[in-house]
Design an enzyme around this catalytic site. Structure first.
Site, PDB file in Angstrom:
ATOM      1  N   HIS A   8       7.735  28.087  41.230  1.00  0.00           N
ATOM      2  CA  HIS A   8       8.140  27.596  39.923  1.00  0.00           C
ATOM      3  C   HIS A   8       9.466  26.843  40.051  1.00  0.00           C
ATOM      4  CE1 HIS A   8       5.090  30.294  38.526  1.00  0.00           C
ATOM      5  NE2 HIS A   8       5.434  30.211  37.246  1.00  0.00           N
ATOM      6  N   ASP A  17      -0.572  28.635  31.939  1.00  0.00           N
ATOM      7  CA  ASP A  17       0.512  29.553  32.250  1.00  0.00           C
ATOM      8  C   ASP A  17       0.170  30.992  31.840  1.00  0.00           C
ATOM      9  OD1 ASP A  17       2.933  30.352  33.263  1.00  0.00           O
ATOM     10  OD2 ASP A  17       4.157  29.222  31.875  1.00  0.00           O
ATOM     11  N   ASP A  18       0.470  31.364  30.608  1.00  0.00           N
ATOM     12  CA  ASP A  18       0.224  32.721  30.100  1.00  0.00           C
ATOM     13  C   ASP A  18      -0.415  32.641  28.716  1.00  0.00           C
ATOM     14  OD1 ASP A  18       1.565  34.422  32.210  1.00  0.00           O
ATOM     15  OD2 ASP A  18       3.286  33.221  31.584  1.00  0.00           O
ATOM     16  N   GLU A  37      11.593  24.031  34.740  1.00  0.00           N
ATOM     17  CA  GLU A  37      11.303  24.276  33.327  1.00  0.00           C
ATOM     18  C   GLU A  37      12.591  24.727  32.635  1.00  0.00           C
ATOM     19  OE1 GLU A  37       7.961  26.302  30.473  1.00  0.00           O
ATOM     20  OE2 GLU A  37       8.708  27.554  32.093  1.00  0.00           O
ATOM     21  N   HIS A  72      -2.393  26.741  37.316  1.00  0.00           N
ATOM     22  CA  HIS A  72      -1.206  27.503  36.890  1.00  0.00           C
ATOM     23  C   HIS A  72      -1.621  28.518  35.826  1.00  0.00           C
ATOM     24  CE1 HIS A  72       3.333  27.605  36.766  1.00  0.00           C
ATOM     25  NE2 HIS A  72       2.978  28.470  35.827  1.00  0.00           N
ATOM     26  N   HIS A 126      -1.274  32.859  35.300  1.00  0.00           N
ATOM     27  CA  HIS A 126      -0.797  34.146  35.790  1.00  0.00           C
ATOM     28  C   HIS A 126      -1.775  35.259  35.435  1.00  0.00           C
ATOM     29  CE1 HIS A 126       3.168  32.790  37.115  1.00  0.00           C
ATOM     30  NE2 HIS A 126       3.119  31.956  36.085  1.00  0.00           N
TER      31      HIS A 126
END
Length: 361
Positions: free
Chosen positions: A199, A280-281, A202, A13, A15
């Site tokens: 996704h 994630d980011d 969350e 995961h 991006h």
């Protein structure tokens, strides 16, 4: 304690734009004379409320970073550095997620954008000793017909080799769009042999996760942490062997949980869920993959044996080849059976055949 950077793992995961190093973003902003918001360069993780206003601020920052990626050279640099950073943290497999429509204006279209990323993934794999696969992701903010176009494009480049497209995702604010409307796109992707990796779970809770499970039939669920709020739903996820890509830093930065202690990692693991920790980011949330394992150890009290099982779970949930999975899983066993440097006075901790620690003097 054993060095977590040496623990073989898979990163599922991450991006594309959000994987950027801060220094790279600063370089690109200078190159294109773009003024960046201070929140992207001050080195502090975001702290936002779990509201639409909070998401709007997150999206504005993400878009500001994305506007600095304007050429094939920029895209190749991002993939290369993401692979290098993951390899340095023990990842043997990275599956990086990209929405090609964001970069199409600078590359001649969505097809060249995908080809750039897949080729860069192959080169980065060779250069850094890590296998890199690609996930093509659609956005909830766009029409489901756009998602179908991307699913067909992803299918053209589907494969199980290094640099191939291995999955199809659906990202952005899960409170937006009609989940059911994207079902056809995921059907196209599944027929091509791609993993379904939307996704969900969350920003929204169990009711929305149930819709995602029903209509998109995921192999993995991006985040999924709020499945912990429903015993029945969690049982379904475990029964269907849907892996959860849990990103603790993201959950805290986006205000889903007040701090890392509230992330229900232990609850999900104890219920038997397959977990793949993800960053994630990192550009916005301030920590990469290794920090997520450190959180599991330091905040949630996971032992080395349990951390090794988290790594195994991530590897098994990946779309790596069988031979790569065997190699990485063997590496996990080796990590766990190595002496524990935390022991003193000549003691060492080794693993038996069941992976249980055995202390010898």
């Amino acid at each position: 304690m054993r060095d977590l950077a040496l623990l073989p793992k898979a990163h599922l995961h991450l991006h594309f734009t959000g994987s950027m190093r801060v220094g790279t973003l600063v370089d690109l902003a200078a190159k294109y004379r773009v003024k960046l918001p201070g929140a992207l360069t001050d080195g502090d993780p975001l702290q936002l409320p779990a509201t639409e206003r909070g998401w709007f601020r997150f999206q504005r920052l993400y878009d500001a970073a994305r506007k600095c990626v304007r050429s094939e050279e920029d895209m190749r640099r991002i993939v290369d550095e993401a692979a290098a950073d993951d390899a340095a943290e023990g990842s043997g497999r990275l599956e990086i997620q990209v929405d090609p429509t964001s970069y199409a204006p600078f590359t001649g279209g969505i097809t060249p954008a995908v080809e750039i990323v897949t080729d860069a993934a192959r080169r980065a794999s060779d250069d850094h000793g890590i296998e890199v696969g690609v996930i093509v992701a659609a956005s909830r903010m766009k029409h489901p017909l756009d998602a179908r176009t991307l699913a067909r494009l992803a299918a053209r480049y589907a494969g199980d080799g290094v640099g191939d497209v291995v999955g199809f995702g659906l990202s952005n604010d899960e409170r937006r769009g009609d989940t059911t409307g994207f079902a056809r796109a995921f059907e196209i992707a599944r027929r091509a042999g791609l993993a379904a990796v939307p996704h969900g779970g969350e920003l929204l809770g169990p009711d929305h996760i149930a819709v995602v499970l029903r209509d998109l039939e995921p192999n993995r669920l991006g985040h999924g942490v709020r499945a912990a709020e429903s015993d029945r739903l969690l049982e379904r996820i475990v029964e269907r062997e849907v892996a959860l890509e849990v990103c603790p830093a993201s959950n805290v930065s986006l205000g889903v949980y007040h701090d890392a202690t509230e992330v229900p990692l232990r609850r999900l693991v104890d219920a038997g869920a397959r977990i793949a920790l993800g960053a994630d980011d990192p550009l916005l949330f301030g920590s990469r993959l290794l920090a997520q394992y450190e959180t599991a150890r330091e905040v949630h009290g996971f032992s080395d044996r349990e951390l090794a099982e988290l790594a195994r779970s991530s590897i098994r949930a990946s779309r790596a080849s069988s031979s790569t999975k065997r190699r990485l899983l063997t590496g996990v066993d080796t990590w766990l059976t190595a002496p524990d440097p935390g022991n003193s006075a000549g003691e060492g901790t080794f693993g038996n055949n069941q992976g249980e620690p055995v202390t010898v003097v």
